[in-house]
Design a protein around this motif. Structure first.
Motif, PDB file in Angstrom:
ATOM      1  N   UNK A  19      -6.393   2.635  10.190  1.00 34.88           N
ATOM      2  CA  UNK A  19      -7.458   3.217  11.012  1.00 34.88           C
ATOM      3  C   UNK A  19      -8.834   2.611  10.746  1.00 34.88           C
ATOM      4  N   UNK A  20      -9.065   2.142   9.518  1.00 35.49           N
ATOM      5  CA  UNK A  20     -10.418   1.650   9.189  1.00 35.49           C
ATOM      6  C   UNK A  20     -10.426   0.221   8.653  1.00 35.49           C
ATOM      7  N   UNK A  29      -1.306   6.751   2.020  1.00 35.26           N
ATOM      8  CA  UNK A  29      -2.713   7.005   2.362  1.00 35.26           C
ATOM      9  C   UNK A  29      -3.511   5.711   2.424  1.00 35.26           C
ATOM     10  N   UNK A  30      -3.195   4.784   1.534  1.00 41.07           N
ATOM     11  CA  UNK A  30      -3.868   3.478   1.574  1.00 41.07           C
ATOM     12  C   UNK A  30      -3.576   2.789   2.904  1.00 41.07           C
ATOM     13  N   UNK A  88      -7.350  -5.464   1.902  1.00 40.36           N
ATOM     14  CA  UNK A  88      -7.564  -4.019   1.924  1.00 40.36           C
ATOM     15  C   UNK A  88      -6.919  -3.344   0.713  1.00 40.36           C
ATOM     16  N   UNK A 108       0.810  -1.214   0.000  1.00 38.02           N
ATOM     17  CA  UNK A 108       0.000   0.000   0.000  1.00 38.02           C
ATOM     18  C   UNK A 108       0.847   1.270   0.000  1.00 38.02           C
ATOM     19  N   UNK A 109       0.304   2.332  -0.595  1.00 35.53           N
ATOM     20  CA  UNK A 109       0.908   3.663  -0.485  1.00 35.53           C
ATOM     21  C   UNK A 109       0.557   4.239   0.900  1.00 35.53           C
ATOM     22  N   UNK A 152      -2.624   4.243   5.744  1.00 33.37           N
ATOM     23  CA  UNK A 152      -3.311   4.947   6.836  1.00 33.37           C
ATOM     24  C   UNK A 152      -4.764   4.483   6.928  1.00 33.37           C
ATOM     25  N   UNK A 153      -5.411   4.360   5.773  1.00 35.20           N
ATOM     26  CA  UNK A 153      -6.821   3.937   5.759  1.00 35.20           C
ATOM     27  C   UNK A 153      -6.943   2.513   6.316  1.00 35.20           C
ATOM     28  N   UNK A 191      -8.802  -0.815  -1.772  1.00 36.17           N
ATOM     29  CA  UNK A 191      -8.451   0.614  -1.777  1.00 36.17           C
ATOM     30  C   UNK A 191      -7.733   1.039  -3.058  1.00 36.17           C
TER      31      UNK A 191
END
Lengths: 356, 356
Positions: free
Chosen positions: A125-126, A118-119, A335, A115-116, A121-122, A339
């Motif tokens: 957290x989620x 922002x991916x 994920x 993942x990058x 981070x998402x 994403x």
């Protein structure tokens, strides 16, 4: 000033029979933080200073955090243990440095072809990432938090060009984490070396190549003077450092100071990604104008394909060997699948449409 | 509980002749925040709740912030004025909503063909963006801060396909900010409408098209039921909402509470970007499976070229008319040029290399 306030509050407690929280409200808590980095280390060390400053200001001086760099504690890769045992209350390091000690710490920094920022981070957290990290760290009396992202890292500095998979044979390279294991499968010899020894190791041919971060930090290390080839990255698309806290020490703090500390760590981590981004852009321009001899390269498709294949095989092996690893890998892969579709429509689609 | 602590502190001050800061240390500050959004508005409203909760926890209840949504204050686009005059201490809105009142507020949300979220964060913190925003807001007794990013927004929902520039003639579209001015130059009629009236306006053909945000928020608005075409975005690559504070009210707070409020706002803003990203990914998947009739489209190259040309012309006009606008536009364009090189090597280069 704080001590004087503190005494007044003690008097107040005695006089007015207030609850103990009035006492705690002005008590000063002195914490110690061990960082993996040397003193005044740019960006990484700045994020620690940023966190400490915010915590002190928000607590009106009730939280005072002493930062010990690696020159002081002499154990850059001992941060996990020193915080676990309570020798330090807090630490700033990278999770994947501890895979030799606790194998599943590997998954919480960055993954090759993963993942990058922002991916990730998402996911964190989620998508269940934080809960999985808690599962790995809690048995060690540790709480782990994001510690700042470098963004996509460069593939590293090489003394010789990499034209085929054969060129990876016996290549001695500083490359930590999962990426090191992947290259080992293809015949390379990965090592981890503290930042302060990297230049000398490369200069004296103790290693043939190294990856460190990217233009944000590499230029001041001077690698371009001793290795002409600078490769684009595949192996660390979103390196997230970590803050760790000794759980018992954290829980002994008043609730408001726990909140202050956690928010200060999280904001410092976010800030570091922005700082890295800005420094990368600035230093890339400096590099292109001041060191025009640096040759920016991409690995040949044959090499990337072989690396990706080795990567997928090792993930399967790790998932087969360990239930927790299997759960983490599945969570990340699921994920990523979800994403990346959005990334391709949004950031990537936009950048593609405006590319000249 | 807080009141009781407060009384004890007053006694302490009287008894021990402490400085006034011991008094202030337990005083409760009640602030009021006006948000542009309706009650319980997802993501945007969540970020305000997140900020308020952090501020209360970190201050041990000394900062208490009442949030009034648009159903209460009745002025979704009056937040700027209500905070300026001190009717409210704080606000949560978007800077470009106020371009009719203070033209140069336009530049601090997002710009068509402009920076992505991380590029814009880097510009804001390291490229002079914050200082320029301060210059625009300070004369109004306002401090402005980032308020949360949506990421790249979708180009909007259209009742009819857009196949040529002619199809933009007399198109009545809800599209605020600079993008609206760009479409107006090509013959469209841009309007701004509060969120709560968007569905009805589109359903009753008061407007022919609208852009709102993207899958993170659009799906629950139901637009897909009344407009079949969903276009990819060009106009808002990094929409950053804003927190604003009445400067005098902010400066009247004790220093630790000012720090708490500023850090809580900044962290809530960062958190919102992650929240938007996660919700976009999730809702995109839901849309594709539950509403397979939605047609995702890209604008034809001819249309994008015309829009870009109109965009550049308006920027030149604005720069020629106003010295401050010229300075802001130059700062953004210079920084975009610097930072996009890095984005292309890092995020974009990585995504391209792993694209299947």
């Amino acid at each position: 000033m704080l001590k004087s306030l503190f005494r007044h509050t003690v008097l107040a407690v005695a006089f007015a029979a207030a609850s103990s929280s009035a006492y705690a409200a002005e008590e000063v808590y002195k914490l110690k933080l061990a960082e993996t980095w040397g003193p005044n280390f740019p960006i990484f060390g700045d994020s620690v200073k940023n966190m400490v400053k915010m915590a002190e200001e928000m607590s009106n001086g009730r939280l005072q955090i002493r930062v010990d760099s690696s020159n002081k504690h002499k154990a850059p890769f001992g941060v996990f243990d020193m915080v676990k045992t309570g020798q330090y209350d807090l630490g700033h390091s990278a999770s994947y440095y501890y895979k030799g000690k606790v194998p599943n710490t590997l998954y919480f920094t960055t993954m090759p072809f993963g993942m990058t920022a922002m991916e990730q981070h998402a996911w964190f957290q989620y998508g269940g990432g934080q809960e999985l990290m808690d599962e790995v760290y809690a048995p060690h009396n540790l709480m782990a938090f994001p510690g700042g992202n470098t963004g996509v890292q460069m593939g590293g500095w090489f003394k010789k060009e990499i034209n085929s998979v054969d060129d990876l044979q016996n290549l001695k390279m500083r490359i930590p984490g999962f990426a090191g294991e992947v290259l080992a499968k293809l015949g390379a010899t990965p090592v981890n070396i503290p930042a302060g020894e990297l230049y000398t190791s490369l200069e004296r041919n103790t290693i043939d190549a190294l990856e460190w971060v990217g233009p944000s930090l590499d230029l001041r290390m001077g690698f371009h003077k001793i290795a002409p080839y600078y490769y684009m990255g595949w192996h660390e698309p979103a390196t997230e450092l970590m803050f760790i806290a000794n759980t018992k020490k954290m829980e002994a703090l008043p609730a408001d100071l726990q909140a202050i500390l956690k928010v200060a760590m999280r904001k410092a981590a976010y800030d570091m990604y922005v700082h890295s981004y800005a420094e990368s852009a600035k230093n890339w321009e400096i590099m292109k104008s001041e060191f025009p001899d640096v040759q920016v390269k991409t690995f040949p498709a044959e090499v990337i394909t072989a690396i990706k294949k080795a990567n997928d095989e090792i993930l399967l092996e790790k998932a087969a060997e360990d239930e927790q690893a299997a759960k983490i890998i599945k969570s990340q892969q699921d994920y990523l699948k979800l994403v990346r579709v959005w990334t391709d429509i949004s950031e990537y689609g936009y950048l593609e449409s405006v590319a000249e």
